[in-house]
Design a protein around this motif. Structure first.
Motif, mmCIF file in Angstrom:
data_model
loop_
_atom_site.group_PDB
_atom_site.id
_atom_site.type_symbol
_atom_site.label_atom_id
_atom_site.label_comp_id
_atom_site.label_asym_id
_atom_site.label_seq_id
_atom_site.Cartn_x
_atom_site.Cartn_y
_atom_site.Cartn_z
ATOM 1 N N ARG A 17 42.203 27.404 38.881
ATOM 2 C CA ARG A 17 42.289 28.704 38.270
ATOM 3 C C ARG A 17 42.665 28.187 37.054
ATOM 4 O O ARG A 17 42.314 28.843 36.032
ATOM 5 C CB ARG A 17 43.474 29.434 39.214
ATOM 6 C CG ARG A 17 42.618 30.215 40.456
ATOM 7 C CD ARG A 17 43.746 31.110 40.995
ATOM 8 N NE ARG A 17 44.207 31.974 40.049
ATOM 9 C CZ ARG A 17 44.976 32.804 40.201
ATOM 10 N NH1 ARG A 17 45.551 32.707 41.424
ATOM 11 N NH2 ARG A 17 45.472 33.804 39.141
ATOM 12 N N LEU A 21 40.872 29.301 33.485
ATOM 13 C CA LEU A 21 41.642 29.804 32.135
ATOM 14 C C LEU A 21 40.843 29.026 31.130
ATOM 15 O O LEU A 21 40.675 29.679 29.979
ATOM 16 C CB LEU A 21 42.915 29.683 32.708
ATOM 17 C CG LEU A 21 43.745 30.460 33.577
ATOM 18 C CD1 LEU A 21 45.324 30.383 33.126
ATOM 19 C CD2 LEU A 21 43.437 32.133 32.925
ATOM 20 N N GLU A 31 47.573 38.111 27.389
ATOM 21 C CA GLU A 31 46.823 38.141 28.720
ATOM 22 C C GLU A 31 46.753 36.555 29.321
ATOM 23 O O GLU A 31 47.014 36.367 30.360
ATOM 24 C CB GLU A 31 45.283 38.577 28.140
ATOM 25 C CG GLU A 31 44.566 38.832 29.351
ATOM 26 C CD GLU A 31 43.206 39.200 29.310
ATOM 27 O OE1 GLU A 31 42.935 39.720 27.886
ATOM 28 O OE2 GLU A 31 42.406 38.888 29.815
ATOM 29 N N LEU A 32 46.573 35.711 28.455
ATOM 30 C CA LEU A 32 46.662 34.283 29.021
ATOM 31 C C LEU A 32 47.981 33.808 29.506
ATOM 32 O O LEU A 32 47.912 33.386 30.679
ATOM 33 C CB LEU A 32 46.078 33.285 27.484
ATOM 34 C CG LEU A 32 46.005 32.034 28.381
ATOM 35 C CD1 LEU A 32 44.794 31.576 28.962
ATOM 36 C CD2 LEU A 32 46.060 30.705 27.100
ATOM 37 N N GLU A 34 50.245 35.617 30.738
ATOM 38 C CA GLU A 34 50.543 36.246 32.089
ATOM 39 C C GLU A 34 49.618 35.906 33.107
ATOM 40 O O GLU A 34 50.386 35.750 34.346
ATOM 41 C CB GLU A 34 49.953 37.954 31.812
ATOM 42 C CG GLU A 34 50.405 38.610 32.853
ATOM 43 C CD GLU A 34 50.087 40.200 32.733
ATOM 44 O OE1 GLU A 34 50.310 40.899 31.613
ATOM 45 O OE2 GLU A 34 49.739 40.754 33.683
ATOM 46 N N GLU A 35 48.510 35.347 32.977
ATOM 47 C CA GLU A 35 47.492 34.680 33.642
ATOM 48 C C GLU A 35 48.271 33.290 34.092
ATOM 49 O O GLU A 35 48.213 33.046 35.458
ATOM 50 C CB GLU A 35 46.268 34.384 33.209
ATOM 51 C CG GLU A 35 45.315 35.731 33.291
ATOM 52 C CD GLU A 35 43.898 35.560 33.112
ATOM 53 O OE1 GLU A 35 43.399 34.636 34.244
ATOM 54 O OE2 GLU A 35 43.338 35.862 32.267
ATOM 55 N N ILE A 38 51.191 34.296 36.474
ATOM 56 C CA ILE A 38 50.813 34.408 37.890
ATOM 57 C C ILE A 38 50.458 33.199 38.455
ATOM 58 O O ILE A 38 50.877 32.981 39.959
ATOM 59 C CB ILE A 38 49.353 35.495 37.878
ATOM 60 C CG1 ILE A 38 50.170 36.870 37.177
ATOM 61 C CG2 ILE A 38 49.163 35.800 39.248
ATOM 62 C CD1 ILE A 38 48.949 37.769 37.043
ATOM 63 N N LEU A 39 49.685 32.523 37.908
ATOM 64 C CA LEU A 39 49.159 31.371 38.366
ATOM 65 C C LEU A 39 50.420 30.258 39.111
ATOM 66 O O LEU A 39 50.404 29.820 40.078
ATOM 67 C CB LEU A 39 48.391 30.706 37.461
ATOM 68 C CG LEU A 39 47.550 29.297 37.739
ATOM 69 C CD1 LEU A 39 46.823 29.441 38.908
ATOM 70 C CD2 LEU A 39 46.671 29.162 36.496
#
Ligand code: GDP
Length: 298
Positions: A17, A21, A31-32, A34-35, A38-39
């Motif tokens: 993941r 990204l 956005e990045l 946040e990703e 989450i990761l």
């Protein structure tokens, strides 16, 4: 290589993941970040540590321009965060046996890891012995004695219910008399009664030191990586009970929670010494941050 393939399950969530990204990389934006957050949470880095890392990613992210450096950037942030140069070396006794106390809750993989360490040090040409000092759990003595027999090293054992410290005294004396380089002591994993655990561990430390000055040189806490953040709370209890010098993370072959390495570092401030990657004596690797980071990012 085995090291990387052993980590392949953790790499699927975290690494693949991260790479996804990287492939979609179009700059550092909310956005990045946040990703990434989450990761991290999904690989069990834990909210506290994840937030610190994301702050770092944000701060350093201004220098990123393309995909290649995106990966380097992720690795370099994680590398700096872990900071392996600040770790002390493993302490080996130059003048006699090195005693390594193994602690951890039942089921974490303490006995299996003791067997792995026997194999590891034997491979290095050291003479090894093991003390079956888990006199509490039914079957523990037989379990480690069977490994010792299979791996052809002496096992010093007492009876179930015997004071583990007396087993340790015997083992230390045996080690001195027989030029043993490495004595691995498999101890009981009781957490239910913390006062007892504390007393027992401090007595074990005391008798070792009395037999062999400076012993135990290392106290390694065995943690099951699949328990993720729960493992961290367990670890804190052991840290209150004794002077743990390093962590061995087991079951890294069966988990997507490899991010717990970062949490251990952040919250426990201890070196990760080895990773367990399976149930066999050969399934142990010294922890190597670079290999680990490449494993989770490639
Ligand atoms: P102890 O109670 O802490 O001494 O735990 P054991 O050594 O008996 O291990 C508990 C279980 O976990 C056993 O079934 C082991 O084979 C298994 N185990 C230990 N380490 C690993 C590992 O690194 N990977 C996997 N897949 N299983 C492990």
């Amino acid at each position: 290589d085995k090291y990387l393939s052993g980590l392949s399950r953790s790499k699927k969530t975290f690494g693949d993941r991260l790479r996804a990204l990287s492939n979609n990389f179009h700059g550092i934006d909310d956005e990045l970040l946040e990703e990434i957050m989450i990761l991290m949470l999904e690989s069990d880095v834990g909210i506290h540590t994840a937030q610190k890392l994301v702050d770092q990613f944000e701060k350093e992210g201004k220098n990123i321009k393309n995909y290649d450096s995106m990966e380097d950037y992720l690795i370099s942030i994680l590398y700096d965060f872990y900071d392996p140069e600040s770790d002390p070396q493993i302490r080996y006794n130059e003048d006699g046996p090195t005693v390594i106390l193994m602690v951890g809750v039942n089921g974490a993989g303490k006995t299996t890891t003791s067997a792995k360490l026997i194999e590891y040090y034997k491979e290095q040409g050291k003479s090894v012995a093991v003390a079956a000092a888990d006199t509490f759990r039914a079957g523990a003595i037989d379990q480690i004695a069977t490994w010792a027999q299979r791996l052809d090293v002496p096992c010093i054992k007492g009876k179930q219910g015997q004071d583990p410290s007396s087993v340790l005294v015997d083992a230390c004396r045996y080690a001195k008399e027989n030029d043993i380089d490495i004595l691995i002591a498999d101890t009981a994993g009781r957490l239910q009664n913390k006062t007892n655990l504390m007393k027992e561990l401090s007595k074990m430390n005391r008798v070792c030191e009395k037999e062999i000055p400076g012993a135990p040189q290392e106290v390694w806490l065995v943690l099951d990586a699949t328990t993720g953040q729960n493992g961290i709370s367990q670890a804190k209890e052991f840290l209150e009970a004794t002077n743990v010098t390093g962590i061995i993370l087991t079951k890294m072959d069966g988990t997507a929670k490899g991010g717990v390495v970062m949490a251990i570092r952040d919250l426990l401030h201890l070196p990760v010494r080895f990773l367990g990657l399976g149930e066999k004596p050969a399934d142990l690797r010294p922890f190597d941050l670079n290999a680990y980071l490449i494993g989770i990012t490639k």
